[in-house]
Design a protein around this motif. Structure first.
Motif, PDB file in Angstrom:
ATOM      1  N   UNK A 128      -6.982  26.528   1.236  1.00  0.00           N
ATOM      2  CA  UNK A 128      -7.850  27.321   2.114  1.00  0.00           C
ATOM      3  C   UNK A 128      -9.243  27.466   1.516  1.00  0.00           C
ATOM      4  N   UNK A 129      -9.308  27.713   0.215  1.00  0.00           N
ATOM      5  CA  UNK A 129     -10.603  27.841  -0.443  1.00  0.00           C
ATOM      6  C   UNK A 129     -11.381  26.549  -0.444  1.00  0.00           C
ATOM      7  N   UNK A 130     -10.692  25.427  -0.639  1.00  0.00           N
ATOM      8  CA  UNK A 130     -11.370  24.127  -0.641  1.00  0.00           C
ATOM      9  C   UNK A 130     -11.925  23.808   0.735  1.00  0.00           C
ATOM     10  N   UNK A 131     -11.184  24.145   1.780  1.00  0.00           N
ATOM     11  CA  UNK A 131     -11.672  23.930   3.145  1.00  0.00           C
ATOM     12  C   UNK A 131     -12.870  24.829   3.434  1.00  0.00           C
ATOM     13  N   UNK A 132     -12.799  26.084   2.987  1.00  0.00           N
ATOM     14  CA  UNK A 132     -13.900  27.012   3.208  1.00  0.00           C
ATOM     15  C   UNK A 132     -15.173  26.548   2.502  1.00  0.00           C
ATOM     16  N   UNK A 133     -15.035  25.959   1.325  1.00  0.00           N
ATOM     17  CA  UNK A 133     -16.206  25.476   0.594  1.00  0.00           C
ATOM     18  C   UNK A 133     -16.908  24.358   1.355  1.00  0.00           C
ATOM     19  N   UNK A 134     -16.114  23.476   1.976  1.00  0.00           N
ATOM     20  CA  UNK A 134     -16.706  22.414   2.788  1.00  0.00           C
ATOM     21  C   UNK A 134     -17.455  23.015   3.968  1.00  0.00           C
ATOM     22  N   UNK A 354      -3.350  11.569  10.381  1.00  0.00           N
ATOM     23  CA  UNK A 354      -2.733  12.284   9.267  1.00  0.00           C
ATOM     24  C   UNK A 354      -1.729  13.280   9.830  1.00  0.00           C
ATOM     25  N   UNK A 355      -0.458  13.105   9.494  1.00  0.00           N
ATOM     26  CA  UNK A 355       0.574  14.055   9.867  1.00  0.00           C
ATOM     27  C   UNK A 355       0.651  15.142   8.813  1.00  0.00           C
ATOM     28  N   UNK A 356       0.879  16.385   9.236  1.00  0.00           N
ATOM     29  CA  UNK A 356       0.997  17.487   8.300  1.00  0.00           C
ATOM     30  C   UNK A 356       0.126  18.653   8.709  1.00  0.00           C
ATOM     31  N   UNK A 357      -0.110  19.611   7.797  1.00  0.00           N
ATOM     32  CA  UNK A 357      -1.014  20.719   8.104  1.00  0.00           C
ATOM     33  C   UNK A 357      -2.432  20.197   8.303  1.00  0.00           C
ATOM     34  N   UNK A 358      -3.269  20.968   8.960  1.00  0.00           N
ATOM     35  CA  UNK A 358      -4.653  20.547   9.158  1.00  0.00           C
ATOM     36  C   UNK A 358      -5.338  20.366   7.805  1.00  0.00           C
ATOM     37  N   UNK A 359      -5.790  19.155   7.467  1.00  0.00           N
ATOM     38  CA  UNK A 359      -6.388  18.946   6.157  1.00  0.00           C
ATOM     39  C   UNK A 359      -7.854  19.370   6.064  1.00  0.00           C
ATOM     40  N   UNK A 360      -8.498  19.635   7.204  1.00  0.00           N
ATOM     41  CA  UNK A 360      -9.934  19.871   7.229  1.00  0.00           C
ATOM     42  C   UNK A 360     -10.275  21.233   7.821  1.00  0.00           C
ATOM     43  N   UNK A 361     -11.477  21.746   7.523  1.00  0.00           N
ATOM     44  CA  UNK A 361     -11.924  22.984   8.175  1.00  0.00           C
ATOM     45  C   UNK A 361     -12.261  22.740   9.634  1.00  0.00           C
ATOM     46  N   UNK A 362     -12.267  23.795  10.424  1.00  0.00           N
ATOM     47  CA  UNK A 362     -12.504  23.677  11.861  1.00  0.00           C
ATOM     48  C   UNK A 362     -13.637  24.596  12.292  1.00  0.00           C
TER      49      UNK A 362
END
Length: 491
Positions: A128-134, A354-362
């Motif tokens: 979550x933190x890595x996505x937020x940084x992006x 990519x199957x799985x949880x959302x890998x990117x921020x939205x």
């Protein structure tokens, strides 16, 4: 290819296919009026509802996800429990029994198990933190690139955990050879379960053809690897028998009739249902589910409809709340069942699934995967609230006439230069915007087709493929209502 103004049964247009199941007893000469029955409450204007739009409840209110509610993160949590159980088992049945030799042999698999647990825990705590940084560094040079690298490194952690579990599985038999066979056998079983549950992401090549069609490669029941069209605007797999592996296929489990396209210009056919698996490669294999195998006498019509120039041989619908189901992605192992991201045209015509949880921020979402509420604005006009399909296979899309000012349209299309803006249901977040281009002799305009319920009660609002061309998109299966959600990602 089919004509550009062809209305979809369930969100598919032009080259696309969307399935709606009808009863077996219906004659194919009378195509099922599926689209009408699938619609929900008619689109409403932001200020007042148009009088010519009928109300047909139910559109987007049915889940095609098989099984129970998907709880994101639950598979990794279980994998961590199984890793801890394996560690305790090896400790108790080697050192704990005084078997020093097998205890020494257990040190190596214990080391790999600890590495796997660290990787999974770090992913859980960091993603979550890595996505937020992006998201927070958008437009900031260097900082944004560093945030992207950090996110990519975080996304690799579950893969590292899988490699560590593989290594543990390879080294634990020595524990049995050196005096603790029961411990080794039980540990092997637990490690195997942890490997399955720790599958978080599975990436596969995606090829875009004809601008709006996404192709991925699968094997059905151990058959040949074949190109199939991914479609968020439908659900389930429809395929010809020659592309299905015949070994151990089992007996039929049902029959029915279905169709793609519109009542005035589509294809309708009979099919036979079988239960089997679909393999995407790299361990991403579904559990058994029902597929539709087109009956022999309808194969030619099915094969010829909407496939010219695309190269696909079947349609794989991955929507959560539209189609005829079941949505097979929800039957993948581990966290792979959480959802699917499609990122087309990363390099040329190639992209990723990519199957799985959302890998990117939205930047925002539509509640419903892919049918939900959103708002549209033409040029600088008012915003209108619609309930429609965010459809990767919807080509240019569909909009009701009443949302378009008279000076922004020509016939059933928008004028070149017209600006279309799509917002979240509350109208506060701009999801994407685009400008209508002029068509040529070889290329169609990107305009949505305009419709009126007075003349076409099978149409419904549809974004078309445009948002999928703008960047990565994610369909989330892990919503409590099992109707999914559509996220507009960025990187």
């Amino acid at each position: 290819m089919s004509t550009p103004n062809r209305k979809p049964v369930l969100g598919r247009a032009t080259a696309g296919r969307a399935t709606t199941k009808t009863t077996e007893s219906e004659a194919l000469s009378t195509p099922p009026a599926a689209a009408k029955s699938e619609r929900d409450t008619a689109p409403q204007a932001a200020d007042s509802a148009p009088k010519d739009d009928p109300v047909t409840p139910g559109y987007g209110d049915t889940s095609y996800l098989p099984g129970d509610v998907i709880i994101p993160g639950s598979a990794v949590k279980l994998a961590l429990q199984q890793i801890a159980q394996t560690q305790g088992l090896l400790q108790a049945q080697t050192w704990g029994t005084g078997n020093v030799v097998s205890g020494v042999a257990s040190v190596v698999p214990q080391m790999f198990l600890a590495e796997a647990a660290w990787a999974l825990n770090t992913w859980q705590n960091s993603i979550s933190g890595a996505q937020a940084s992006v998201a927070n560094t958008m437009g900031v040079p260097v900082a944004h690139e560093l945030a992207q690298l950090s996110l990519l490194a975080t996304l690799m952690l579950p893969t590292a955990a899988g490699l560590a579990l593989n290594a543990a599985n390879l080294t634990v038999p020595l524990v049995g050879v050196l005096g603790s066979p029961t411990a080794a056998s039980q540990a092997t079983g637990l490690i195997g379960q942890a490997k399955t549950n720790s599958m978080v992401y599975s990436a596969h090549l995606l090829r875009t053809v004809n601008t709006t069609q996404q192709i991925i490669y699968i094997s059905v029941n151990g058959g040949p690897v074949i190109p199939v069209q991914l479609d968020t605007g439908s659900s389930g797999l429809t395929i010809l028998a020659k592309y299905v592996g015949q070994k151990d296929l089992g007996p039929p489990v049902g029959t029915g009739t279905a169709g793609y396209g519109s009542q005035s210009g589509g294809v309708y056919y009979r099919y036979t249902e079988y239960e089997t698996t679909v393999d995407f490669g790299s361990g991403a294999t579904t559990s058994k589910f029902k597929i539709h195998v087109v009956d022999p006498e309808y194969e030619a019509a099915f094969d010829n409809y909407g496939t010219a120039g695309s190269g696909d041989v079947a349609t794989l619908g991955i929507g959560a709340n539209v189609g005829s189901g079941p949505t097979l992605n929800a039957l993948l192992p581990g966290e792979l069942k959480d959802g699917v991201m499609m990122y087309q045209n990363i390099i040329g015509s190639w992209g990723l699934v990519v199957f799985g949880p959302n890998p990117l921020p939205s930047k925002g979402k539509v509640d419903g995967g892919p049918v939900g509420n959103w708002m549209v604005k033409i040029n600088d006009g008012q915003k209108y609230a619609l309930k429609g399909n965010v459809d990767s296979g919807g080509v240019g899309g569909y909009l009701p006439f009443y949302v378009v000012p008279d000076d922004a349209r020509v016939g059933t299309s928008l004028k070149p230069g017209t600006k279309v803006s799509v917002y979240t249901a509350d109208g506060l977040t701009l999801l994407y915007t685009y400008t209508i281009t002029a068509g040529t002799d070889t290329t169609s305009s990107n305009s949505p087709q305009l419709y009126s319920s007075d003349t076409d009660n099978t149409a419904a609002p549809n974004t078309g493929n445009i948002p999928w061309q703008k960047g990565p998109m994610y369909i989330d299966y892990g919503t409590p209502d099992r109707l999914g959600a559509t996220y507009f990602d960025f990187f």
